[in-house]
Design a protein around this motif. Structure first.
Motif, short mmCIF file in Angstrom:
data_model
loop_
_atom_site.label_atom_id
_atom_site.label_comp_id
_atom_site.label_asym_id
_atom_site.label_seq_id
_atom_site.Cartn_x
_atom_site.Cartn_y
_atom_site.Cartn_z
N LYS A 56 29.87 84.80 -5.85
CA LYS A 56 29.09 84.58 -7.08
C LYS A 56 28.02 85.66 -7.31
N GLU B 222 27.82 86.95 -10.94
CA GLU B 222 27.34 85.90 -11.84
C GLU B 222 25.85 85.68 -11.66
N SER C 259 31.45 87.78 -14.70
CA SER C 259 32.44 87.52 -13.67
C SER C 259 33.67 88.37 -13.94
#
Length: 326
Positions: free
Chosen positions: A161, A164, A170
């Motif tokens: 992640k 993000e 992403s």
């Protein structure tokens, strides 16, 4: 009797509609990525028509460290193009005929598949069609190759992640890629390959960057060099500072682009290591992320000495083009 005839007509009409709506099964296409099956007679292939096909479809790609064709061409005579051979994903069919046509057919024998068709009544007409329609056929085939690349690596995706959390974006990133460095406003992702690495970096610049068209290319070089000096060091050399910079001998190529539905600039060129003999190709997209008042830079580069890099860069481009901006 009248009602019986009407009923029979309705049944026939319904059967006809069902036949039209029935999906015809097509076998799955095959073939190496960025490889084009060229179907044409030996005489054409060995003469001026074949030269023209090679000029367009095997043209060297820009932004690589040495000449590599955009497609590997595999010639086959028409009589060989049967059975399993017709299942090739990317096909170019060139022939003398009684008609003068040029178009692209989709999923003709398999799926996914693109078949570029070039026909002419004379060799001169054929050469004109190749000159005039090659770009359209190439764009169509390249799009299919890009989608096939993305389909292949989508089987196993990373769950990291970092992008993000840092940028609100992403990618469909294959799980083989790992985050190697993460700092404020900078993420570096890479994967090991034989003799080198494939790399993706992401960072952002203020929204008012690159305001002067006349200095745009120079500003891109300054930006890349400053980021390289700050985040991407080269080998340790006594009494020398080494870092990734933009190759000085040739300015990078810049094209208008669109990424995730947003206007962008596409930049292709060569990176080098300052004060050290190391270099390779890079591809950047500078995205006008006006909603977040920033220029979002997503960049891919490859280090693979003494190795062809076209397919590595093609995979990296396919990853970059899956970006989603939240």
């Amino acid at each position: 009797m009248k009602n019986t005839i009407i009923l029979l007509l309705l049944i026939l009409l319904g059967t006809s509609c069902n036949d039209k709506n029935k999906k015809v099964y097509k076998p799955e296409s095959v073939g190496a990525l960025n490889t084009l099956a060229v179907v044409m007679d030996n005489e054409l292939w060995e003469g001026s028509v074949g030269d023209k096909v090679r000029e367009h479809f095997a043209e060297p790609l820009i932004g690589l460290t040495w000449n590599e064709p955009q497609f590997n061409l595999e010639h086959m005579p028409v009589q060989v193009f049967t059975g399993m051979t017709r299942l090739r994903r990317s096909v170019l069919f060139v022939s003398l005929d009684s008609v003068d046509i040029a178009h692209v057919k989709t999923d003709l024998y398999a799926t996914p598949q693109k078949v570029g068709v070039l026909k002419g009544r004379t060799k001169e007409e054929l050469i004109d069609n190749i000159d005039n329609y090659s770009d359209k056929i190439i764009a169509s085939i390249r799009e299919t190759e890009m989608e096939e690349t993305q389909r292949r690596f989508s089987r196993s995706l990373s769950q990291d992640k970092s992008l993000e959390e840092e940028f609100g974006i992403s990618f469909k990133l294959p799980s083989i890629y790992e985050v190697g460095k993460r700092e404020d406003n900078f993420v570096w992702i890479d994967r090991e390959i034989p003799k080198g690495t494939m790399n993706i970096i992401v960072y952002a610049m203020p929204g008012n960057s690159f305001s002067q068209d006349s200095t745009f290319v120079g500003d891109i070089v300054k930006m890349r060099d400053s980021i390289g000096k700050k985040y991407i060091p080269g080998p340790d050399i006594p009494n020398k500072t080494t870092y990734m910079a933009t190759e000085k001998a040739f300015a990078p190529y810049v094209f208008p682009a669109e990424i995730a539905g947003i206007k962008a600039a596409e930049v292709r060129g060569i990176w080098e290591i300052q004060n050290y003999p190391m270099a390779g190709p890079f591809l950047s997209f500078i995205i006008n992320d006006d909603k977040n008042n920033r220029k979002l830079i997503i960049e891919a580069f490859t280090f693979a000495p003494a190795t062809n890099k076209r397919d590595y860069m093609f995979e990296l481009e396919a990853i970059l083009k899956t970006i989603q901006i939240n």
